[in-house]
Design a protein around this motif. Structure first.
Motif, short mmCIF file in Angstrom:
data_model
loop_
_atom_site.label_atom_id
_atom_site.label_comp_id
_atom_site.label_asym_id
_atom_site.label_seq_id
_atom_site.Cartn_x
_atom_site.Cartn_y
_atom_site.Cartn_z
N ALA A 2 0.84 -1.19 0.00
CA ALA A 2 0.00 0.00 0.00
C ALA A 2 0.88 1.25 0.00
O ALA A 2 2.06 1.18 0.31
N ARG A 3 0.29 2.36 -0.29
CA ARG A 3 1.02 3.64 -0.33
C ARG A 3 1.77 3.89 0.98
O ARG A 3 2.87 4.38 0.98
N TYR A 49 15.28 -6.59 -10.44
CA TYR A 49 14.13 -7.30 -10.98
C TYR A 49 13.09 -7.59 -9.91
O TYR A 49 11.89 -7.62 -10.19
N SER A 50 13.52 -7.73 -8.67
CA SER A 50 12.57 -7.87 -7.57
C SER A 50 11.76 -6.58 -7.41
O SER A 50 10.52 -6.63 -7.27
N PHE A 55 7.04 -3.15 -8.23
CA PHE A 55 6.50 -1.90 -8.77
C PHE A 55 5.43 -2.17 -9.83
O PHE A 55 4.42 -1.47 -9.89
N GLU A 56 5.66 -3.17 -10.67
CA GLU A 56 4.70 -3.47 -11.72
C GLU A 56 3.38 -3.97 -11.13
O GLU A 56 2.30 -3.55 -11.57
N LYS A 57 3.45 -4.81 -10.11
CA LYS A 57 2.24 -5.31 -9.45
C LYS A 57 1.43 -4.18 -8.84
O LYS A 57 0.20 -4.26 -8.78
N GLU A 58 2.10 -3.15 -8.37
CA GLU A 58 1.43 -2.03 -7.73
C GLU A 58 1.07 -0.89 -8.68
O GLU A 58 0.57 0.15 -8.25
N GLY A 59 1.37 -1.06 -9.97
CA GLY A 59 1.03 -0.03 -10.94
C GLY A 59 1.94 1.19 -10.89
O GLY A 59 1.57 2.26 -11.36
N TYR A 73 10.67 -0.88 -19.50
CA TYR A 73 9.80 -0.38 -18.43
C TYR A 73 9.74 1.14 -18.48
O TYR A 73 10.67 1.79 -18.93
N ARG A 74 8.64 1.68 -17.95
CA ARG A 74 8.52 3.13 -17.76
C ARG A 74 7.70 3.38 -16.50
O ARG A 74 6.91 2.56 -16.08
N ILE A 75 7.89 4.54 -15.93
CA ILE A 75 7.16 4.94 -14.73
C ILE A 75 5.73 5.32 -15.13
O ILE A 75 5.51 5.90 -16.20
N THR A 76 4.76 4.99 -14.29
CA THR A 76 3.37 5.36 -14.52
C THR A 76 3.07 6.69 -13.82
O THR A 76 3.91 7.22 -13.09
N ASP A 77 1.87 7.20 -14.00
CA ASP A 77 1.47 8.42 -13.29
C ASP A 77 1.52 8.19 -11.78
O ASP A 77 1.97 9.07 -11.03
N LYS A 78 1.08 7.03 -11.33
CA LYS A 78 1.14 6.70 -9.91
C LYS A 78 2.59 6.67 -9.43
O LYS A 78 2.90 7.18 -8.35
N GLY A 79 3.47 6.11 -10.23
CA GLY A 79 4.88 6.07 -9.88
C GLY A 79 5.50 7.45 -9.85
O GLY A 79 6.31 7.77 -8.98
N MET A 80 5.10 8.31 -10.79
CA MET A 80 5.62 9.68 -10.83
C MET A 80 5.17 10.44 -9.59
O MET A 80 5.95 11.20 -9.01
N GLU A 81 3.94 10.24 -9.18
CA GLU A 81 3.44 10.89 -7.96
C GLU A 81 4.27 10.45 -6.75
O GLU A 81 4.65 11.26 -5.91
N LEU A 82 4.56 9.16 -6.68
CA LEU A 82 5.38 8.62 -5.60
C LEU A 82 6.79 9.21 -5.63
O LEU A 82 7.33 9.65 -4.61
#
Length: 107
Positions: A2-3, A49-50, A55-59, A73-82
């Motif tokens: 979780a966040r 890779y772990s 990160f992929e599982k959490e979007g 791979y690339r960062i998502t909007d959720k990842g960018m916010e994090l």
């Protein structure tokens, strides 16, 4: 994951996400982290890779394709916010430290 569990990123997490602001594959991520930190932070394949899987599982990152056998791979909007939240947190830590260490009477 979780966040709340990711409120403070480890250095490898932070630099992996920072590197993924441009799409990259695993080996390129490892090289870029080492280059960005002047070899202060090195991410091994197992750790990388772990974390990418987690990160992929959490979007937080997406696999957007393949380059031969390499996943891109690339960062998502959720990842960018994090990532931006962690960046702001680190800046605050440094600013607070500067106030104390440089003798700012208003700090």
């Amino acid at each position: 994951m979780a966040r709340q569990q990711l409120q403070n990123l480890t250095e490898p997490m932070y630099y992996i996400l920072l590197t993924l602001t441009s799409p990259n594959h695993g080996y390129a991520i490892m090289k870029k982290v080492a280059e960005t930190t002047n070899d202060r932070v090195r991410v091994g394949a197992g750790t990388l890779y772990s974390l990418l899987s987690r990160f992929e599982k959490e979007g937080i990152v997406d696999c957007i394709g393949n380059e031969g056998k390499r996943k891109i791979y690339r960062i998502t909007d959720k990842g960018m916010e994090l990532l931006l939240g962690e960046h702001r947190r680190l800046i605050s830590l440094v600013e607070d430290g500067n106030k104390v260490l440089k003798g700012d009477k208003n700090g």
